[in-house]
Design a protein around this motif. Structure first.
Motif, PDB file in Angstrom:
ATOM      1  N   UNK A 360      47.168  48.762  45.116  1.00 55.84           N
ATOM      2  CA  UNK A 360      48.006  50.042  45.064  1.00 55.84           C
ATOM      3  C   UNK A 360      48.914  49.984  46.522  1.00 55.84           C
ATOM      4  N   UNK A 361      48.350  49.610  47.576  1.00 53.69           N
ATOM      5  CA  UNK A 361      49.166  49.240  48.672  1.00 53.69           C
ATOM      6  C   UNK A 361      50.298  48.489  48.584  1.00 53.69           C
ATOM      7  N   UNK A 362      50.065  47.311  47.851  1.00 56.40           N
ATOM      8  CA  UNK A 362      51.031  46.281  47.696  1.00 56.40           C
ATOM      9  C   UNK A 362      52.226  46.858  46.463  1.00 56.40           C
ATOM     10  N   UNK A 363      51.777  47.648  45.403  1.00 54.51           N
ATOM     11  CA  UNK A 363      52.768  48.245  44.450  1.00 54.51           C
ATOM     12  C   UNK A 363      53.539  49.119  45.429  1.00 54.51           C
ATOM     13  N   UNK A 364      52.804  49.901  46.179  1.00 50.03           N
ATOM     14  CA  UNK A 364      53.536  50.989  46.925  1.00 50.03           C
ATOM     15  C   UNK A 364      54.717  50.518  47.853  1.00 50.03           C
ATOM     16  N   UNK A 365      54.531  49.170  48.278  1.00 49.63           N
ATOM     17  CA  UNK A 365      55.526  48.614  49.329  1.00 49.63           C
ATOM     18  C   UNK A 365      56.612  47.985  48.535  1.00 49.63           C
ATOM     19  N   UNK A 366      56.408  47.534  47.276  1.00 54.67           N
ATOM     20  CA  UNK A 366      57.539  47.115  46.412  1.00 54.67           C
ATOM     21  C   UNK A 366      58.355  48.100  45.485  1.00 54.67           C
ATOM     22  N   UNK A 367      57.577  49.463  45.944  1.00 52.53           N
ATOM     23  CA  UNK A 367      58.510  50.677  45.119  1.00 52.53           C
ATOM     24  C   UNK A 367      59.062  51.531  46.316  1.00 52.53           C
ATOM     25  N   UNK A 396      52.006  44.311  28.719  1.00 47.78           N
ATOM     26  CA  UNK A 396      50.331  44.054  29.159  1.00 47.78           C
ATOM     27  C   UNK A 396      49.651  43.403  28.050  1.00 47.78           C
ATOM     28  N   UNK A 397      50.211  42.653  27.193  1.00 43.58           N
ATOM     29  CA  UNK A 397      49.494  42.023  25.904  1.00 43.58           C
ATOM     30  C   UNK A 397      49.137  40.704  26.379  1.00 43.58           C
ATOM     31  N   UNK A 398      49.878  39.944  27.220  1.00 41.57           N
ATOM     32  CA  UNK A 398      49.195  38.414  27.407  1.00 41.57           C
ATOM     33  C   UNK A 398      47.660  38.351  27.419  1.00 41.57           C
ATOM     34  N   UNK A 399      47.316  36.915  27.074  1.00 46.28           N
ATOM     35  CA  UNK A 399      45.959  36.620  27.167  1.00 46.28           C
ATOM     36  C   UNK A 399      45.588  36.708  28.764  1.00 46.28           C
ATOM     37  N   UNK A 400      46.230  36.712  29.601  1.00 43.14           N
ATOM     38  CA  UNK A 400      45.781  36.788  31.060  1.00 43.14           C
ATOM     39  C   UNK A 400      45.873  38.290  31.519  1.00 43.14           C
ATOM     40  N   UNK A 401      46.401  38.985  30.555  1.00 43.72           N
ATOM     41  CA  UNK A 401      46.265  40.470  31.053  1.00 43.72           C
ATOM     42  C   UNK A 401      45.053  41.295  30.155  1.00 43.72           C
ATOM     43  N   UNK A 402      44.327  40.499  29.489  1.00 40.79           N
ATOM     44  CA  UNK A 402      43.182  40.975  28.578  1.00 40.79           C
ATOM     45  C   UNK A 402      41.807  40.880  29.022  1.00 40.79           C
ATOM     46  N   UNK A 403      41.105  41.850  29.138  1.00 40.40           N
ATOM     47  CA  UNK A 403      41.173  43.270  28.933  1.00 40.40           C
ATOM     48  C   UNK A 403      42.085  43.794  29.980  1.00 40.40           C
ATOM     49  N   UNK A 404      42.274  45.174  29.875  1.00 38.18           N
ATOM     50  CA  UNK A 404      42.975  45.976  31.205  1.00 38.18           C
ATOM     51  C   UNK A 404      41.912  46.982  31.343  1.00 38.18           C
ATOM     52  N   UNK A 405      41.509  47.124  32.421  1.00 38.68           N
ATOM     53  CA  UNK A 405      40.600  48.379  33.229  1.00 38.68           C
ATOM     54  C   UNK A 405      41.521  49.212  34.110  1.00 38.68           C
ATOM     55  N   UNK A 406      42.392  48.406  34.937  1.00 40.53           N
ATOM     56  CA  UNK A 406      43.146  49.013  35.836  1.00 40.53           C
ATOM     57  C   UNK A 406      44.768  48.627  35.845  1.00 40.53           C
ATOM     58  N   UNK A 407      45.635  49.574  35.439  1.00 41.44           N
ATOM     59  CA  UNK A 407      47.028  49.145  35.404  1.00 41.44           C
ATOM     60  C   UNK A 407      47.469  48.557  36.729  1.00 41.44           C
ATOM     61  N   UNK A 408      47.146  49.136  37.968  1.00 41.56           N
ATOM     62  CA  UNK A 408      47.600  48.774  39.099  1.00 41.56           C
ATOM     63  C   UNK A 408      47.232  47.497  39.523  1.00 41.56           C
ATOM     64  N   UNK A 409      46.010  47.210  39.307  1.00 39.23           N
ATOM     65  CA  UNK A 409      45.225  45.898  39.510  1.00 39.23           C
ATOM     66  C   UNK A 409      46.023  44.817  38.892  1.00 39.23           C
ATOM     67  N   UNK A 410      45.971  44.941  37.361  1.00 36.20           N
ATOM     68  CA  UNK A 410      46.843  43.967  36.625  1.00 36.20           C
ATOM     69  C   UNK A 410      48.345  43.811  36.892  1.00 36.20           C
ATOM     70  N   UNK A 411      49.086  44.949  37.431  1.00 37.19           N
ATOM     71  CA  UNK A 411      50.404  44.796  37.881  1.00 37.19           C
ATOM     72  C   UNK A 411      50.614  43.696  39.143  1.00 37.19           C
ATOM     73  N   UNK A 412      49.641  44.006  40.030  1.00 36.52           N
ATOM     74  CA  UNK A 412      49.739  42.955  41.169  1.00 36.52           C
ATOM     75  C   UNK A 412      49.109  41.673  40.972  1.00 36.52           C
ATOM     76  N   UNK A 413      47.980  41.754  40.437  1.00 39.88           N
ATOM     77  CA  UNK A 413      47.156  40.511  40.306  1.00 39.88           C
ATOM     78  C   UNK A 413      47.278  39.536  39.224  1.00 39.88           C
TER      79      UNK A 413
END
Ligand code: ZN
Length: 460
Positions: A360-367, A396-413
């Motif tokens: 979340x802190x990394x996403x905040x920094x970028x926005x 958010x449908x790429x293999x490496x994004x599956x499954x998704x529990x936390x959108x913020x985690x996925x955006x950054x990691x």
């Protein structure tokens, strides 16, 4: 007769109960909307109504559909919608030097390769073609605002405007002769003309960018900041990037760069310091006192082995911290998703503390953090009614994004720039379903490859 009257009355009542929907230019509907506002409000699903340059409303898809009718609707079901990313430090045309010289320290890299290559090849044409190439890369990877410092900055402004990107663009001031100015005085005059030309542009914020403490004398630094004050525009500088720079300042001025720049009245009211790797607690207090924004560039700092900026300390001190890629010659791309991930990893690695710089802190920094560092958080950095419509839709449908529990985690990691589907700036759709609308992608790439031949010849 009675029967007909009843029908008429009923129809009238139905019309009255359904107020006319307000026409707007664009609705982005469905998907998880991360507003990045002060409460980190998320709507799953959400929708955004956009008209002209602004966000008009954010609510559930049903509520937005009930209140607005749109000329164009973007279906974001299954995707994440978030504010466009803000790259707070780059040199857009340096994409033309991508991969030209790698694997060395900053001063060797600058003095043996980059400055000589620039002396032979920087021209309005290289700047224009390079900025177009950088613009396509930024649009395709979800950057909506970029902060730049280079030469022929008016060419960068024109190319950014043509691409539809928001830019905070600083004409570089440097003590030695460069392609667009033989002396610092010429550079300062150039910067002033540039500021006058673009100061009323809705997308471009002109700025002045004295390159660094170690490449300018006191008179040039003071003159640069005076121009910034006179026109109320940002002043951008490379600052405390390496320990060598700090050692030099201590020997020359008996002060740290932060203290020296304070002593000559350089800081404030609108200064942005890029890097800030080698700072003391006192330096951080000086930056905070003058409301200086800091642009953190983890990938460039790692690649040039410059060090790890104390991001945890900056954030704890309340310094406005944005994220940057730096130029593509020291990164070697402009992907802000990668920058977010590397910022988080570097902070954890450097402090041996995995809790430092969360996703979340990394996403905040970028926005919103970047917007604060630029003092533009009233306009951009979060999705809120009344702010400029700068936003991206991320698949958010790429293999490496599956499954998704936390959108913020996925955006950054796990997310990459390539996962961005749609990019909107100032209410205008610059890319939809990965089709860039404002620039001819194939022509931009062909021009860059053609020009690279000249660069290759020049540095042989
Ligand atoms: Zn830089």
């Amino acid at each position: 007769m009675k029967h007909l009257l009843l029908i008429a009355l009923l129809t009238g009542a139905a019309v009255a109960a359904q107020p006319a929907r307000r026409p707007v230019a664009l609705i982005v509907s469905g998907g998880t909307v991360l507003t990045q506002d002060a409460a980190h409000r998320a709507l799953a699903p959400g929708a955004i109504a956009i008209n002209g340059t602004d966000i008009v409303d954010i609510d559930t898809p049903a509520a937005i559909a009930a209140r607005y009718s749109a000329a164009e609707t973007i279906d974001a079901r299954g995707d994440i919608v978030l504010p466009g990313l803000i790259n707070t430090h780059t040199h857009a045309p340096m994409v033309m030097y991508r991969g030209l010289a790698d694997d060395m320290a900053l001063m060797d890299w600058l003095q043996k390769y980059i400055f000589p290559a620039e002396a032979k090849t920087v021209s309005p044409e290289l700047v224009r073609i390079g900025t177009r190439l950088a613009a396509v890369e930024m649009i395709e990877s979800g950057t909506t605002t970029f902060v730049d410092m280079y030469y022929f900055e008016e060419e960068i402004a024109r190319a950014a405007f043509e691409a539809g990107l928001r830019g905070v663009l600083g004409e570089t001031i440097i003590q030695f002769p460069v392609a667009d100015a033989k002396t610092p005085a010429e550079g300062l005059a150039r910067a002033e003309r540039f500021i006058q030309e673009f100061k009323d542009n809705g997308l471009i914020v002109p700025a002045i960018a004295p390159h660094a403490l170690y490449t300018n004398d006191k008179a040039t630094l003071v003159a640069s900041t005076e121009i910034g004050r006179r026109y109320g525009v940002p002043v951008i500088i490379h600052f405390a990037e390496t320990d060598e720079e700090v050692k030099g300042a201590r020997e020359r001025d008996q002060m740290t760069p932060a203290a020296y720049l304070e002593s000559i009245g350089f800081w404030g009211p609108k200064t942005l310091a890029a890097h800030g790797v080698w700072v003391t607690d006192e330096d951080i207090a000086i930056l905070k006192k003058h409301n200086v924004g800091v642009a953190h560039n983890p990938e460039s700092n790692m690649k040039l082995a410059s060090g790890a900026a104390p991001v945890g300390k900056y954030l704890a001190a309340g310094v406005a911290l944005g994220l940057g890629t730096d130029g593509a010659a020291s990164n070697n791309d402009l992907d802000m998703f990668e920058a977010m991930r590397q910022a988080s990893f570097l902070a954890k690695h450097a402090t041996h503390d995995p809790t430092v710089l969360s996703a979340r802190a990394a996403l905040d920094m970028a926005t919103i953090g970047g917007a604060r560092a630029l003092q533009m958080d009233g306009l951009i950095g979060s999705l809120e009614a009344g702010k400029r419509a700068d936003l991206i839709v991320v698949g958010m449908s790429a293999v490496r994004q599956t499954p998704m529990y936390d959108p913020v985690s996925h955006l950054v990691y796990t997310t990459r720039g390539d996962d961005v589907k749609t990019t909107i700036v100032n209410g205008k759709v610059l890319m939809k379903d990965r089709q860039v609308r404002t620039l001819n992608r194939a022509a931009v790439i062909a021009d860059a490859n053609r020009l690279a031949q000249k660069v290759r010849e020049a540095v042989k």
